[in-house]
Design an enzyme around this catalytic site. Structure first.
Site, PDB file in Angstrom:
ATOM      1  N   GLU A 106      33.471  18.625   2.258  1.00 12.82           N
ATOM      2  CA  GLU A 106      32.147  19.224   2.386  1.00 12.82           C
ATOM      3  C   GLU A 106      32.248  20.658   1.873  1.00 12.82           C
ATOM      4  OE1 GLU A 106      28.926  19.550   6.022  1.00 12.82           O
ATOM      5  OE2 GLU A 106      30.995  20.156   6.430  1.00 12.82           O
ATOM      6  N   GLU A 197      20.322  26.075   6.040  1.00 15.34           N
ATOM      7  CA  GLU A 197      20.912  25.564   7.280  1.00 15.34           C
ATOM      8  C   GLU A 197      20.753  26.614   8.367  1.00 15.34           C
ATOM      9  OE1 GLU A 197      25.043  23.760   9.142  1.00 15.34           O
ATOM     10  OE2 GLU A 197      25.026  24.408   7.048  1.00 15.34           O
TER      11      GLU A 197
END
Length: 211
Positions: A106, A197
């Site tokens: 990720e 985010e």
């Protein structure tokens, strides 16, 4: 996701709770992926064909969301964007975000952030200079955590811009090539998005992607 929290439900599409103001992202062409890990934590709307999305979150957010638009298959191509991003008092990122399939990883190229720098609690890999600024580079290992393939163990890679900005060109290849010296696969890409985010506080953004 932030280093200190598991990232779950990557492929989940959740209905958004209404809120008064938007985060806006647009791209002239090529958008074919919607990242909607929201969980009713903010107001997320999008028009994939127009290449736009909005996100606004209020105080009281106590869990993680990641929303954005991009591409089902990532690449090392540069990404040019401009943004009006506000996350004062919020643990939040404005970033290029995605996954590599093998070795599973990720990744984040963090252009701006609120009150939390992910490299403050991860293993430093040094620095890389790109696009007019030094980026702190760090990594973390997530063990038996939710991922794009279910529960797995994977590596996170972060490049965090020291001279934060909300517009410019991200030379993605500079980061991928540096990470590759530390185990990043730099091929077999899964999705890639321009993302917002957050997991605390309040904020909003307005972003245009032009490449």
């Amino acid at each position: 996701m932030k280093v200190t929290a598991a990232f779950a439900g990557l492929l989940v599409t959740a209905l958004a709770a209404p809120a008064p103001e938007p985060v806006l992202v647009s791209r002239s062409a090529g958008i074919n992926y919607v990242q909607n890990y929201n969980g009713n934590l903010g107001d997320f709307t999008y028009d994939e064909s127009a290449g736009t999305f909005s996100m606004y979150w209020e105080d009281g957010v106590s869990s993680d969301f990641v929303v954005g638009l991009g591409w089902t298959t990532g690449s090392s191509n540069p990404i040019t964007y401009s943004a009006d991003y506000s996350a004062s008092g919020s643990s939040s990122y404005l970033a290029v975000y995605g996954w590599d399939n093998y070795p599973q990883a990720e990744y984040y190229i963090v252009e701006d952030y609120g009150d939390y720098n992910p490299c403050s609690s991860a293993t430093s890999l040094g620095t890389v200079y790109s696009d007019g600024s030094t980026y702190q580079v760090c990594t973390d290992t997530r063990t038996n955590e939710p991922s794009i393939t279910g529960t797995s163990t994977f590596t996170q890679y972060f490049s965090v811009r020291e001279s934060t900005r909300t517009s410019g060109t991200v030379t993605v290849a500079n980061h991928f090539n540096f990470w590759a010296q530390h185990g990043f696969g730099n091929s077999d890409f899964n999705y890639q998005v321009v993302a917002v985010e957050a997991w605390s506080g309040a904020g909003s953004a307005s972003v245009t992607i032009s490449s």
